[in-house]
Design a protein around this motif. Sequence first.
Motif, PDB file in Angstrom:
ATOM      1  N   ASP A 101      -3.432   6.091   9.008  1.00 22.57           N
ATOM      2  CA  ASP A 101      -2.481   5.217   9.689  1.00 22.57           C
ATOM      3  C   ASP A 101      -2.945   3.763   9.694  1.00 22.57           C
ATOM      4  O   ASP A 101      -2.156   2.849   9.453  1.00 22.57           O
ATOM      5  N   VAL A 102      -4.228   3.539   9.967  1.00 20.60           N
ATOM      6  CA  VAL A 102      -4.774   2.188   9.962  1.00 20.60           C
ATOM      7  C   VAL A 102      -4.668   1.590   8.566  1.00 20.60           C
ATOM      8  O   VAL A 102      -4.248   0.440   8.398  1.00 20.60           O
ATOM      9  N   HIS A 103      -5.018   2.377   7.565  1.00 19.46           N
ATOM     10  CA  HIS A 103      -4.925   1.926   6.169  1.00 19.46           C
ATOM     11  C   HIS A 103      -3.486   1.481   5.865  1.00 19.46           C
ATOM     12  O   HIS A 103      -3.258   0.393   5.319  1.00 19.46           O
ATOM     13  N   LYS A 104      -2.526   2.300   6.225  1.00 21.29           N
ATOM     14  CA  LYS A 104      -1.113   1.992   5.960  1.00 21.29           C
ATOM     15  C   LYS A 104      -0.668   0.726   6.703  1.00 21.29           C
ATOM     16  O   LYS A 104      -0.035  -0.148   6.112  1.00 21.29           O
ATOM     17  N   ALA A 105      -1.016   0.594   7.973  1.00 17.93           N
ATOM     18  CA  ALA A 105      -0.585  -0.557   8.771  1.00 17.93           C
ATOM     19  C   ALA A 105      -1.198  -1.856   8.259  1.00 17.93           C
ATOM     20  O   ALA A 105      -0.519  -2.887   8.183  1.00 17.93           O
ATOM     21  N   VAL A 106      -2.466  -1.814   7.897  1.00 17.32           N
ATOM     22  CA  VAL A 106      -3.162  -3.015   7.425  1.00 17.32           C
ATOM     23  C   VAL A 106      -2.589  -3.491   6.092  1.00 17.32           C
ATOM     24  O   VAL A 106      -2.459  -4.693   5.858  1.00 17.32           O
ATOM     25  N   LEU A 107      -2.231  -2.551   5.221  1.00 17.07           N
ATOM     26  CA  LEU A 107      -1.789  -2.932   3.872  1.00 17.07           C
ATOM     27  C   LEU A 107      -0.294  -3.236   3.761  1.00 17.07           C
ATOM     28  O   LEU A 107       0.176  -3.566   2.687  1.00 17.07           O
ATOM     29  N   ILE A 108       0.425  -3.170   4.863  1.00 19.98           N
ATOM     30  CA  ILE A 108       1.840  -3.558   4.819  1.00 19.98           C
ATOM     31  C   ILE A 108       1.971  -5.022   4.419  1.00 19.98           C
ATOM     32  O   ILE A 108       2.869  -5.402   3.691  1.00 19.98           O
ATOM     33  N   ASP A 109       1.052  -5.877   4.893  1.00 21.06           N
ATOM     34  CA  ASP A 109       1.023  -7.281   4.487  1.00 21.06           C
ATOM     35  C   ASP A 109      -0.376  -7.607   3.984  1.00 21.06           C
ATOM     36  O   ASP A 109      -1.253  -7.982   4.748  1.00 21.06           O
ATOM     37  N   ARG A 110      -0.589  -7.447   2.693  1.00 20.48           N
ATOM     38  CA  ARG A 110      -1.904  -7.733   2.091  1.00 20.48           C
ATOM     39  C   ARG A 110      -2.263  -9.217   2.157  1.00 20.48           C
ATOM     40  O   ARG A 110      -3.419  -9.581   2.014  1.00 20.48           O
ATOM     41  N   TYR A 111      -1.270 -10.064   2.369  1.00 23.31           N
ATOM     42  CA  TYR A 111      -1.483 -11.510   2.336  1.00 23.31           C
ATOM     43  C   TYR A 111      -1.747 -12.109   3.716  1.00 23.31           C
ATOM     44  O   TYR A 111      -1.906 -13.324   3.823  1.00 23.31           O
ATOM     45  N   ARG A 112      -1.809 -11.288   4.734  1.00 19.34           N
ATOM     46  CA  ARG A 112      -2.141 -11.715   6.097  1.00 19.34           C
ATOM     47  C   ARG A 112      -1.349 -12.956   6.511  1.00 19.34           C
ATOM     48  O   ARG A 112      -1.901 -13.978   6.854  1.00 19.34           O
ATOM     49  N   ASN A 113      -0.053 -12.847   6.391  1.00 19.05           N
ATOM     50  CA  ASN A 113       0.856 -13.922   6.790  1.00 19.05           C
ATOM     51  C   ASN A 113       0.581 -15.211   6.006  1.00 19.05           C
ATOM     52  O   ASN A 113       0.516 -16.296   6.566  1.00 19.05           O
ATOM     53  N   ALA A 114       0.390 -15.077   4.709  1.00 19.57           N
ATOM     54  CA  ALA A 114       0.163 -16.177   3.764  1.00 19.57           C
ATOM     55  C   ALA A 114      -1.194 -16.864   3.941  1.00 19.57           C
ATOM     56  O   ALA A 114      -1.405 -17.961   3.436  1.00 19.57           O
ATOM     57  N   ASN A 115      -2.142 -16.221   4.609  1.00 15.58           N
ATOM     58  CA  ASN A 115      -3.480 -16.786   4.768  1.00 15.58           C
ATOM     59  C   ASN A 115      -4.496 -16.187   3.804  1.00 15.58           C
ATOM     60  O   ASN A 115      -5.618 -16.676   3.710  1.00 15.58           O
ATOM     61  N   ALA A 116      -4.129 -15.123   3.105  1.00 13.91           N
ATOM     62  CA  ALA A 116      -5.074 -14.428   2.234  1.00 13.91           C
ATOM     63  C   ALA A 116      -4.470 -14.200   0.855  1.00 13.91           C
ATOM     64  O   ALA A 116      -3.250 -14.200   0.690  1.00 13.91           O
ATOM     65  N   LEU A 117      -5.352 -13.976  -0.103  1.00 14.21           N
ATOM     66  CA  LEU A 117      -4.931 -13.620  -1.449  1.00 14.21           C
ATOM     67  C   LEU A 117      -4.736 -12.115  -1.580  1.00 14.21           C
ATOM     68  O   LEU A 117      -3.890 -11.650  -2.339  1.00 14.21           O
ATOM     69  N   ASN A 118      -5.547 -11.355  -0.847  1.00 14.73           N
ATOM     70  CA  ASN A 118      -5.484  -9.901  -0.923  1.00 14.73           C
ATOM     71  C   ASN A 118      -6.245  -9.305   0.257  1.00 14.73           C
ATOM     72  O   ASN A 118      -7.183  -9.906   0.773  1.00 14.73           O
ATOM     73  N   THR A 119      -5.834  -8.129   0.656  1.00 14.51           N
ATOM     74  CA  THR A 119      -6.542  -7.342   1.668  1.00 14.51           C
ATOM     75  C   THR A 119      -6.705  -5.949   1.108  1.00 14.51           C
ATOM     76  O   THR A 119      -5.764  -5.398   0.529  1.00 14.51           O
ATOM     77  N   ARG A 120      -7.886  -5.382   1.260  1.00 12.06           N
ATOM     78  CA  ARG A 120      -8.087  -4.006   0.810  1.00 12.06           C
ATOM     79  C   ARG A 120      -9.053  -3.299   1.762  1.00 12.06           C
ATOM     80  O   ARG A 120      -9.912  -3.921   2.366  1.00 12.06           O
TER      81      ARG A 120
END
Length: 158
Positions: A101-120
């Motif tokens: 569940d945490v994995h799914k919730a975190v990766l819904i927006d990999r760009y962290r509201n336009a502050n990041a290039l990627n989240t994994r």
Amino acid sequence: MPPSGSPVKEAILDDLQDTALPLLVAGANYYTTVEKIQRIDAGPMELKMFPAIVIVPLSTDYDREGTEGTLTLAAAYRIQLTLFLRTRTDAASKIERFIRDVHKAVLIDRYRNANALNTRVVSDEVFYPTEDDEPYTTANVILEVDYRTSWDDLNSPT
């Protein structure tokens, strides 16, 4: 002149705490409904609501400055999400669903509201209860968030 705004790293943490992880509070399409989301404080913490997630900033690795005259700074920011689950039965199944569940919730927006290039999600590690009177199962989920800023302005993503 004093600085204004907040660092990109702070905006990334705010996004996790205020946007991504609260999806688990709502509970829709998730196995686990989270009761508490908290960023680590400087002193000892006392959690009384479970399941809970504690956000812990770990480290940042910065790339070397470019040799072609680039004026940006790339970074890999590591964040630990510690999941706390109180259960006396089916600990393995429940914590694995919590991690999913945490994995799914975190990766819904990999760009962290336009502050990041990627989240994994780079790893997870589970700790099971060791005694019968200790009904807590915990897991550490490590995230890596890649972001880039101007070399002289760590408050603005590029």
